[in-house]
Scaffold this active site. Structure first.
Site, short mmCIF file in Angstrom:
data_model
loop_
_atom_site.label_atom_id
_atom_site.label_comp_id
_atom_site.label_asym_id
_atom_site.label_seq_id
_atom_site.Cartn_x
_atom_site.Cartn_y
_atom_site.Cartn_z
N THR A 118 37.21 38.48 19.41
CA THR A 118 37.66 37.09 19.20
C THR A 118 37.94 36.50 20.58
O THR A 118 39.10 36.30 20.95
CB THR A 118 38.93 37.04 18.32
OG1 THR A 118 39.92 37.93 18.88
CG2 THR A 118 38.64 37.44 16.89
N GLU A 175 45.59 46.34 15.62
CA GLU A 175 45.40 47.53 16.45
C GLU A 175 46.20 47.32 17.75
O GLU A 175 46.20 46.23 18.31
CB GLU A 175 43.90 47.62 16.77
CG GLU A 175 43.51 48.79 17.59
CD GLU A 175 43.93 50.09 16.94
OE1 GLU A 175 43.57 50.33 15.78
OE2 GLU A 175 44.66 50.84 17.60
N LYS A 194 50.76 41.26 16.05
CA LYS A 194 49.83 41.58 17.14
C LYS A 194 49.97 40.60 18.30
O LYS A 194 50.14 41.01 19.46
CB LYS A 194 48.40 41.58 16.59
CG LYS A 194 47.33 41.73 17.63
CD LYS A 194 47.43 43.08 18.34
CE LYS A 194 46.69 43.07 19.63
NZ LYS A 194 45.63 44.06 19.71
N CYS A 250 42.51 41.04 26.54
CA CYS A 250 43.51 40.79 25.49
C CYS A 250 44.63 39.87 25.93
O CYS A 250 44.74 38.74 25.43
CB CYS A 250 44.07 42.12 25.00
SG CYS A 250 42.77 43.22 24.40
C1 UGA Z 1 46.98 45.37 25.74
C2 UGA Z 1 48.21 45.90 25.01
O1 UGA Z 1 49.00 46.67 25.92
C3 UGA Z 1 47.80 46.77 23.81
O2 UGA Z 1 48.95 47.19 23.10
C4 UGA Z 1 46.90 45.94 22.90
O3 UGA Z 1 46.44 46.69 21.78
C5 UGA Z 1 45.69 45.46 23.68
O4 UGA Z 1 46.13 44.67 24.82
C6 UGA Z 1 44.84 44.63 22.78
O5 UGA Z 1 45.27 43.53 22.39
O6 UGA Z 1 43.80 45.10 22.33
P1 UGA Z 1 45.26 46.43 27.50
O7 UGA Z 1 44.64 45.07 27.58
O8 UGA Z 1 44.39 47.64 27.37
O9 UGA Z 1 46.28 46.51 26.26
O10 UGA Z 1 46.09 46.61 28.84
P2 UGA Z 1 47.62 46.76 29.28
O11 UGA Z 1 47.91 48.17 29.57
O12 UGA Z 1 48.51 46.03 28.36
O13 UGA Z 1 47.58 45.98 30.68
C7 UGA Z 1 47.27 44.59 30.71
C8 UGA Z 1 47.34 44.05 32.11
O14 UGA Z 1 48.70 44.00 32.55
C9 UGA Z 1 46.58 44.85 33.17
O15 UGA Z 1 45.86 43.96 34.00
C10 UGA Z 1 47.68 45.54 33.96
O16 UGA Z 1 47.31 45.79 35.29
C11 UGA Z 1 48.78 44.50 33.86
N1 UGA Z 1 50.13 45.07 34.07
C12 UGA Z 1 50.62 45.99 33.21
C13 UGA Z 1 50.91 44.63 35.13
O17 UGA Z 1 50.49 43.76 35.94
N2 UGA Z 1 52.17 45.15 35.31
C14 UGA Z 1 52.67 46.08 34.46
O18 UGA Z 1 53.82 46.50 34.68
C15 UGA Z 1 51.88 46.51 33.39
#
Ligand code: UGA
Length: 437
Positions: A85, A147, A208, A264
């Site tokens: 999406t 999810e 979500k 996401c």
């Molecule tokens: C995110 C959510 O964490 C999941 O729970 C969710 O299922 C998923 O989106 C989704 O909607 O499908 P994801 O996109 O894989 O997961 O990545 P994250 O681990 O959440 O990180 C997102 C971004 O935040 C990355 O660019 C990461 O570098 C950044 N980040 C994360 C920071 O800048 N600082 C932090 O302390 C943590």
């Protein structure tokens, strides 16, 4: 249990393989023939730790197959809809074309008693609308089951989820039968004591987007503190440690740096804002616009730090960019802050060479104008400035001696606060972090 998974991207491919690993009989379906060919060979079409192993083992058992032919969904009792999406072009709202198409095309193959399970992240109200289509066109029911997997940990998050959410139909008989079906799907997780929230469609959809909005807000909060730290001489990493010891706050997602990206968080907060505005409640989540702005300002900040380090004249200066993926353990460059920084420095005329352990092919496809190097030494050779923007372990562990054999300058911009400033300064480097002195 026999199930189909429609959409075999980051979410669907992992879901299909994990369900087969748990003992279900799964057919994964996608319109992309190249993706289906690679999955059928047990090869993951993207980098996801652990996925090739479970693909290979599940295919070998005969429980997992992939096809481009949607009619093969017929006969499965459960049909997961896991298509994308994305953000609409030039708008904040989510593009639901793929979700609607998947449901419309699936309906002719549904049998009485089947359960269609929405997994895609959708604006609140979508499930109710889709349920009408499903029940009008077949004897099946719809449930919404968001999810929460993280890329890089997707297999673990799917097999051992930290919670399950069932968004169920309001009719009592339909609710009971959807619950029984989902309990069978998730029997292993439920037996492991995974918390379960049974609710209505709207709550499930909102859970979500609320979770992702909260995570985005947490990151932008600490990045806002970094901006204040930058004008006061305070250290945002120590601040994060100190507030993170409060169990009500917690240290996770307080990593200040170049900000969040990926497929996401950025699009989900924008779609949530757009949906709230449609519902006449734009003011309730107006803060998410600020969350987005803070996040994007961090990219500007990193670019400006590099330009300043080059004396304000980036033209034809050699810059090495370490990292392209939106986060480590992923090859995903969708809305990646790291790739964005590389592209913008290139746009300012700098001679940029970027490297990443996994994300070069995707980055090259998106931005063929950039120069890439697989080898770290080649990436940093003759660089005046090195900028770290994705905190892969191999970059975190870098020592000044690893780079100074190659670089012409000794300036490192640490866009993820991943290096030890004392160590780099002691070696004669100019170290610049984000929100830390
Ligand atoms: C995110 C959510 O964490 C999941 O729970 C969710 O299922 C998923 O989106 C989704 O909607 O499908 P994801 O996109 O894989 O997961 O990545 P994250 O681990 O959440 O990180 C997102 C971004 O935040 C990355 O660019 C990461 O570098 C950044 N980040 C994360 C920071 O800048 N600082 C932090 O302390 C943590």
């Amino acid at each position: 249990m026999k199930m189909s998974v429609i959409g075999c991207g980051y979410l669907g491919a992992v879901h299909a393989a994990s369900m087969a690993e748990l003992g279900h009989e799964v057919i994964g379906i996608d319109v992309d023939a190249a993706k289906i060919a690679s999955l059928s060979n047990g090869e993951a079409p993207f980098f996801e730790p652990g996925l090739p192993e479970i693909l290979t083992s599940a295919i070998a058992t005969g429980r997992l197959r992939f096809t481009t032919d949607l009619s093969q969904a017929k006969g499965a009792a459960v049909h997961f809809v896991a298509v994308g999406t994305p953000q609409r072009k030039d708008e904040n709202a989510a593009d639901l074309t793929y979700v609607d198409a998947a449901i419309d095309e699936l309906i002719p193959y549904l049998s009485d008693g089947d359960l269609v399970v929405g997994k895609s992240t959708v604006p609140v109200g979508t499930a109710e609308r889709l349920a009408l289509k499903v029940t009008a066109g077949s004897g099946a029911q719809l449930a919404w089951n968001p999810e929460f997997l993280r890329e890089g940990f997707a297999v673990k998050d799917t097999i051992y989820p930290d919670r399950l959410v069932y968004g169920l139909p309001s009719d009592d008989a339909a609710k009971a039968s959807a619950t029984a079906t989902l309990n069978e799907v998730y029997a292993t997780a439920l037996a492991n004591g995974t918390p379960l929230v049974m609710t209505d469609y709207a709550t499930a959809e909102l859970v979500k987007v609320a979770a992702n909005a909260f995570l985005a807000t947490k990151i932008s909060f600490i990045n806002a503190m970094a901006e204040i730290a930058e004008v006061t001489g305070a250290d945002v990493t120590q601040l994060a440690d100190a507030i993170g010891f409060d169990a009500r706050i917690g240290r996770k997602f307080l990593g200040a740096g170049v900000g969040f990206g990926g497929g996401c968080l950025p699009k989900d907060i924008r779609a949530f804002t757009a949906r709230a505005e449609e519902l006449g409640r734009g003011e309730s989540v107006a803060f998410l616009k600020e969350v987005d702005k803070i996040n994007l300002r961090r990219r500007d900040r990193v670019v400006n730090l590099v330009v300043n380090a080059l004396g304000g004249k980036p033209f034809e200066k050699k810059v090495a960019v370490l990292g392209l993926a939106f986060k480590p353990f992923s090859d995903d460059v969708r809305d990646s802050p790291a790739l964005d920084v590389a592209v913008r420095l290139h746009g300012l005329g700098a001679n940029v060479t970027a490297t990443d352990p996994e994300a070069i092919p995707n980055s090259r496809r998106a931005h063929p104008q950039l120069s890439f190097a697989d080898d770290l030494g080649d990436a940093v050779r003759d660089a005046e400035v090195v900028v770290l923007v994705t905190e892969w372990t191999e970059f975190r562990q870098l020592k000044p001696a690893d780079l100074e054999r190659f670089t012409s300058g000794r300036t490192v911009i640490d866009g993820r606060n991943a290096l030890n400033p004392t160590e780099w300064r002691a070696a004669g480097w100019t170290y610049v972090g984000l929100g830390r002195p």
